[in-house]
Write a protein that holds these residues in place. Structure first.
Motif, short mmCIF file in Angstrom:
data_model
loop_
_atom_site.label_atom_id
_atom_site.label_comp_id
_atom_site.label_asym_id
_atom_site.label_seq_id
_atom_site.Cartn_x
_atom_site.Cartn_y
_atom_site.Cartn_z
N ARG A 16 37.17 50.93 36.27
CA ARG A 16 37.92 49.69 36.38
C ARG A 16 37.28 48.59 35.54
O ARG A 16 37.97 47.83 34.87
CB ARG A 16 37.97 49.25 37.84
CG ARG A 16 38.76 47.98 38.06
CD ARG A 16 38.90 47.67 39.50
NE ARG A 16 39.89 48.59 40.05
CZ ARG A 16 40.23 48.63 41.32
NH1 ARG A 16 39.66 47.83 42.18
NH2 ARG A 16 41.13 49.47 41.74
N ARG A 19 38.21 49.08 31.87
CA ARG A 19 39.59 48.63 31.59
C ARG A 19 39.65 47.12 31.55
O ARG A 19 40.33 46.55 30.70
CB ARG A 19 40.54 49.18 32.66
CG ARG A 19 40.76 50.68 32.53
CD ARG A 19 41.86 51.11 33.45
NE ARG A 19 41.61 50.64 34.81
CZ ARG A 19 41.64 51.37 35.89
NH1 ARG A 19 41.96 52.63 35.81
NH2 ARG A 19 41.39 50.86 37.08
N TRP A 20 38.94 46.46 32.45
CA TRP A 20 38.94 45.00 32.47
C TRP A 20 38.29 44.44 31.20
O TRP A 20 38.80 43.49 30.60
CB TRP A 20 38.21 44.51 33.71
CG TRP A 20 38.25 43.03 33.85
CD1 TRP A 20 39.29 42.28 34.33
CD2 TRP A 20 37.21 42.11 33.50
NE1 TRP A 20 38.96 40.95 34.29
CE2 TRP A 20 37.68 40.81 33.78
CE3 TRP A 20 35.94 42.26 32.98
CZ2 TRP A 20 36.93 39.69 33.55
CZ3 TRP A 20 35.20 41.13 32.74
CH2 TRP A 20 35.69 39.87 33.03
#
Length: 181
Positions: A16, A19-20
Motif C-alpha cells: 500500500r 502504491r501511495w
C-alpha cells in the motif's frame, strides 16, 4: 520448485505504501515545470542511461525519496531525539547525493562497456575493408558478436545507415555514446 518460486515472486502485490508513493510521484511529476534546455538535457541523459521515465518523473522520484526521509528526520528530531534526527537528516543528504549520481554512473558504465569493445570493432571493420567496401554489411555481421551495450547502439546505427547517410548515422552514434575516443 524454481518455477513455483518465480510465480510466487511475480504474483506478489505492491504494498500500500508503494502504491501511495507512486501516486504521489505521479502527482508531483504532473506539477513540475522544467525549463526546455534542462528538460532536453535530462531526456538525453535518461535515454543514455536506459531509464524509461520522463524528466519530470525522474525529478519527482528524487523529491519523494528525499522529502519522505526529510519529514522523518524532522519527526525524529522533535519526537525522539535531536541526535537521532540529525543522523536521519545526514542519511537524507547522503541519499540525495547518491540519487543524483545514479544516472551519471549508469551512463559512465555504459560508455566504458562500449569503449572497451570499440578496438575490436575497429579491427574487424579495418580487416573487412581490405576485402570489401560494404561497411553496412560488416556492421550487420558484427552485431551478433557485440556485447549488449554496443549491440544496442549498432542496431540503431545500422537502421540509421539504411534509412539515411552513413555520416549522419555515425555522428548520431557518437552523440548517443558520448565517447571521448
Amino acid at each position: 520448485r524454481a518455477f513455483d518460486a518465480t510465480v510466487e515472486r511475480q504474483s506478489t502485490k505492491p504494498k500500500r505504501i508503494d502504491r501511495w508513493m507512486d501516486s504521489l510521484r505521479q502527482w508531483i511529476a504532473g506539477h513540475l515545470k522544467i525549463n526546455p534546455y534542462r528538460r532536453m538535457e535530462l531526456e538525453e541523459d535518461l535515454f543514455a542511461a536506459e531509464m524509461n521515465m520522463t524528466p519530470e518523473q525522474y525529478m519527482a522520484k528524487s523529491i519523494v525519496k528525499v522529502g519522505g526521509l526529510g519529514l522523518l528526520a524532522i519527526v525524529c528530531f522533535f519526537a525522539i531525539s535531536p541526535l537521532f534526527g540529525g543522523i536521519v537528516a545526514a542519511t537524507t543528504v547522503l541519499l540525495y547525493v547518491t540519487d543524483q549520481k545514479e544516472m551519471p554512473t549508469r551512463i559512465r558504465a555504459r560508455r566504458e562497456a562500449i569503449e572497451k569493445e570499440l578496438p575490436r570493432l575497429v579491427s574487424t571493420v579495418q580487416k573487412a575493408l581490405l576485402h570489401s567496401r560494404n561497411v553496412l554489411r560488416t556492421l550487420e555481421e558484427y552485431i551478433p558478436n557485440a556485447g549488449p551495450e554496443l549491440r544496442r547502439e549498432l542496431v540503431i546505427t545500422v537502421a540509421d545507415m539504411k534509412s539515411g547517410s552513413y555520416e549522419t548515422a555515425i555522428s548520431r552514434l557518437e552523440a548517443r555514446v558520448r565517447s571521448e575516443l
